[in-house]
Design an enzyme around this catalytic site. Structure first.
Site, PDB file in Angstrom:
ATOM      1  N   SER A 258      16.882   7.287 -43.418  1.00 56.06           N
ATOM      2  CA  SER A 258      15.724   8.163 -43.349  1.00 56.06           C
ATOM      3  C   SER A 258      15.703   8.882 -42.025  1.00 56.06           C
ATOM      4  O   SER A 258      16.395   8.529 -41.084  1.00 56.06           O
ATOM      5  CB  SER A 258      14.433   7.368 -43.533  1.00 56.06           C
ATOM      6  OG  SER A 258      14.199   6.615 -42.364  1.00 56.06           O
ATOM      7  N   LYS A 259      14.876   9.894 -41.982  1.00 62.12           N
ATOM      8  CA  LYS A 259      14.780  10.747 -40.810  1.00 62.12           C
ATOM      9  C   LYS A 259      14.459   9.932 -39.557  1.00 62.12           C
ATOM     10  O   LYS A 259      14.915  10.246 -38.469  1.00 62.12           O
ATOM     11  CB  LYS A 259      13.683  11.790 -41.083  1.00 62.12           C
ATOM     12  CG  LYS A 259      13.415  12.742 -39.960  1.00 62.12           C
ATOM     13  CD  LYS A 259      14.268  13.990 -40.069  1.00 62.12           C
ATOM     14  CE  LYS A 259      14.107  14.892 -38.862  1.00 62.12           C
ATOM     15  NZ  LYS A 259      15.283  15.589 -38.490  1.00 62.12           N
ATOM     16  N   ARG A 260      13.705   8.876 -39.765  1.00 62.15           N
ATOM     17  CA  ARG A 260      13.270   8.095 -38.603  1.00 62.15           C
ATOM     18  C   ARG A 260      14.440   7.470 -37.834  1.00 62.15           C
ATOM     19  O   ARG A 260      14.364   7.256 -36.663  1.00 62.15           O
ATOM     20  CB  ARG A 260      12.275   7.018 -39.017  1.00 62.15           C
ATOM     21  CG  ARG A 260      10.835   7.434 -38.761  1.00 62.15           C
ATOM     22  CD  ARG A 260       9.851   6.566 -39.478  1.00 62.15           C
ATOM     23  NE  ARG A 260       9.778   6.915 -40.875  1.00 62.15           N
ATOM     24  CZ  ARG A 260       9.962   6.073 -41.869  1.00 62.15           C
ATOM     25  NH1 ARG A 260      10.235   4.816 -41.634  1.00 62.15           N
ATOM     26  NH2 ARG A 260       9.876   6.473 -43.109  1.00 62.15           N
TER      27      ARG A 260
END
Ligand code: GLU
Length: 487
Positions: A258-260
């Protein structure tokens, strides 16, 4: 029936590497089967719409060279469309969905729902407390017909819900086999929202049908939606396409990518110096490898070897180290001239000017050591100015400072007598230095190590022959002289 596939992104931001893989698989299948690959923009969720996202998606597909046969394209920065069954942007197809919604309503396969969001929230909370699955309770399905007509007549805000029939729903997933679900578990999905926009579920089914899509290849996160879609196909009396749900992309710790946890946008990877063709090759192998002993595939090979049924069911780990290696492989295969053009924008962005002839030489000798185009920014420094380094690294591990110094003096004296024309080819520099070593009865390591470090300032670098060639005679002599002073 000719194969028609589609990639159907929602313009909510950037193109995720997982989206690139989905698009690629759709593209590969269409190319292999001499079919058609369609790009469709699913922008019916107006709350999530990000201005400029469509243009950015299209630009990315241009960069990675995955252009659709039908659908939106960029022409001089303006979005245009090609193909006969468009428009391919869902917000431009609203009357089509309204028409099909009316059909479902007329057949009793859908019903109007006037419930307020407060009522729905309350219902969900109650169900959660009672540990029941959260589903609409069909409150509005049971309203008297006259009441429904009366409320519709005064335009009371409402949505249209699918009336899920009783029974079971089955579909075959090309990757996972047959999946069967009891319809009692399926929610009466909203098909049309109160703003007149369709939901994803309604629009996707209508469009895949009208666009004659034969294979729906998409991420695993949509698998739980597929029974709703299959029910809709049945209610419309249409044949459903084949489905293939691709495995999730995972971080090495098996959490969802994910982007995180870092950049996941194709744009970011390109900005970080990954080549489009390396990224394509890399994502192609996320969940699929046609041959056990091969990693580098040209797009034509991928087209030839692609096989939906060979895609793994389990999540695919996104291995950054492998991507770096693969990118290095692609950089290595570039000619120096190609590489110059590729690295120049990164140098410009870093505010570094390097003479064209020197840059071509640097690319020639450094390309086997680069993993990313951005590596060039640090690499050029050592060529443009004399690097500062710890003189201790001039000493070869099997020698001492005195020996290294003596050999540096020897090679400097030898090279000072060599004609400048020798510098025109790496091989000529090499044979001159090797002939000197042999004539003096010296060992390679004792001479070549300190020479190489004197020229590069690095413990690991291209060979001294390559470095001397790239630097030219004057600079070579200057660096040898300064190393002799330092050691
Ligand atoms: N619009 C959906 C998305 O954003 C497409 C899902 C599908 O391919 O059906 O991923």
């Amino acid at each position: 029936m000719s194969v028609r596939t589609r990639f159907a992104p929602s313009p909510t931001g950037f193109l995720h590497v997982g989206g690139l893989r989905t698009a690629l698989y759709n593209y590969l299948l269409a190319r292999q089967q001499f079919g058609t690959y369609i790009l469709r923009i699913e922008d019916t969720d107006r709350e999530r719409f990000v201005p400029g996202a469509v243009e950015s998606l299209l630009r990315m597909f241009e960069r990675v060279n995955l252009l659709p046969d039908e659908g939106p394209r960029l022409a001089d920065g303006i979005v245009t469309q090609t193909g006969d069954v468009g428009p391919y942007v869902q917000s431009e197809r609203l009357p089509i969905y309204a028409e099909y919604a009316k059909q479902l309503l007329g057949a009793g396969a859908a019903y109007a729902c006037f419930c307020s969001s407060e009522r729905l929230d309350g219902l969900r909370k109650q169900q959660e407390i009672a540990k029941l699955s959260t589903k609409y309770d069909r409150h509005c399905l049971n309203l008297p017909a006259e009441e429904v007509l009366r409320r519709l007549a005064v335009n009371e805000p409402h949505v249209l819900r699918l009336r899920v029939p009783e029974g079971e729903t089955s579909f075959r997933d090309e990757i996972r086999g047959t999946i069967t679900i009891n319809n009692a578990e399926v929610d009466d999905q909203v098909l049309m929202k109160s703003d007149g926009f369709p939901t994803y579920h309604m629009a996707v089914v209508v469009d895949d049908h009208l666009m004659k899509i034969t294979h729906v290849i998409r991420g695993e996160e949509w698998i739980s939606s597929t029974p709703k879609h299959v029910i809709l196909y049945r209610l419309f009396g249409w044949d459903a396409p084949l489905f293939a749900h691709l495995p999730l992309l995972l971080n090495p710790d098996k959490s969802k990518l994910s982007k995180r946890q870092g950049d996941v946008a194709v744009e970011d990877y390109l900005a970080k110096g990954y080549l489009p063709e390396a990224l394509v090759n890399f994502v192609a192998l996320l969940g699929f490898n046609p041959k056990a002993d091969q990693e580098i595939y040209a797009i034509d090979e991928l087209i030839e070897l692609f096989d939906l049924t060979k895609i793994n069911k389990s999540g695919a780990v996104f291995d950054q180290a492998k991507l770096n290696w693969m990118n290095g492989q692609y950089i290595m295969r570039k000619t120096a001239t190609e590489l110059v053009a590729l690295v120049r924008p990164f140098l410009d962005a870093a505010g570094k000017t390097v003479d064209a002839a020197l840059l071509e030489k640097i690319c020639t000798i450094e390309k086997t050591r680069m993993e990313r185009l951005t590596d060039i920014v640090a690499i050029v420094d050592a060529y443009v100015s004399v690097p500062t380094f710890d003189p201790a690294i001039l000493v070869w591990k099997k020698a001492d400072a005195a020996d290294s110094r003596a050999n540096l003096v020897g090679i400097r004296d030898h090279l000072s007598t060599v004609d400048e024309t020798v510098w025109s080819e790496i091989a000529m520099v090499e044979s001159s230095i090797k002939a000197y070593i042999e004539a003096k009865g010296l060992s390679n390591g004792n001479v070549l190590w300190p020479t190489r470090v004197a020229l590069s300032g690095r413990a690991a670098s291209p060979s001294p022959f390559e470095l001397a060639w790239a630097l030219g005679k004057d600079e070579t002599m200057r660096r040898l002289a300064s190393a002799i002073v330092e050691i």
